[in-house]
Scaffold this motif. Sequence first.
Motif, PDB file in Angstrom:
ATOM      1  N   VAL A   1      21.633  49.898  88.681  1.00  0.00           N
ATOM      2  CA  VAL A   1      21.079  49.441  86.999  1.00  0.00           C
ATOM      3  C   VAL A   1      19.678  50.094  87.025  1.00  0.00           C
ATOM      4  CG1 VAL A   1      19.941  47.806  85.573  1.00  0.00           C
ATOM      5  CG2 VAL A   1      21.708  47.267  87.605  1.00  0.00           C
TER       6      VAL A   1
ATOM      7  N   LYS B   1      28.802  52.280  91.730  1.00  0.00           N
ATOM      8  CA  LYS B   1      28.718  51.744  89.818  1.00  0.00           C
ATOM      9  C   LYS B   1      27.827  51.916  89.293  1.00  0.00           C
ATOM     10  CE  LYS B   1      31.026  49.445  86.168  1.00  0.00           C
ATOM     11  NZ  LYS B   1      32.638  49.187  85.778  1.00  0.00           N
TER      12      LYS B   1
ATOM     13  N   TYR C   1      25.306  50.972  86.129  1.00  0.00           N
ATOM     14  CA  TYR C   1      25.464  50.276  84.633  1.00  0.00           C
ATOM     15  C   TYR C   1      23.977  50.646  83.564  1.00  0.00           C
ATOM     16  CZ  TYR C   1      28.843  46.622  86.564  1.00  0.00           C
ATOM     17  OH  TYR C   1      29.737  46.491  87.011  1.00  0.00           O
TER      18      TYR C   1
END
Length: 124
Positions: free
Chosen positions: A88, A114, A116
Amino acid sequence: MGAERGDFGITQSSRSATIFFFLCIGLVLRLALLLRRTWRNREKASLQRNCTGFPLVVLGSGGHTAEALEMLKHLIASPVNLERVVYVVARTDSHSAAKAAKNHEELLQDVPHKFYYIPRAREV
């Protein structure tokens, strides 16, 4: 003519039986300790092999990115199996995202990840 008595009035056969008894007790205690240690090691090993991690790494400015990536390196060195890593990062913090992506590619090529992107609190 009875049994020969040694020191303290104990017969030779009863002295041998006493020594044999204490040797057997010592052997049984030693075996119990070894089995206990083996069982504990087996339990720890099975816990370590079966542990799966899904870390969420929150990146930030002011050294937080370096600290978070350092903690991630320690997690990689542990016996935890990483399934994926989620990062994040603030939308405007391109430096932290680039640093994390480079670090991930160097250390965790086989682990999916991933990013974000979220707005900074002062920009909302």
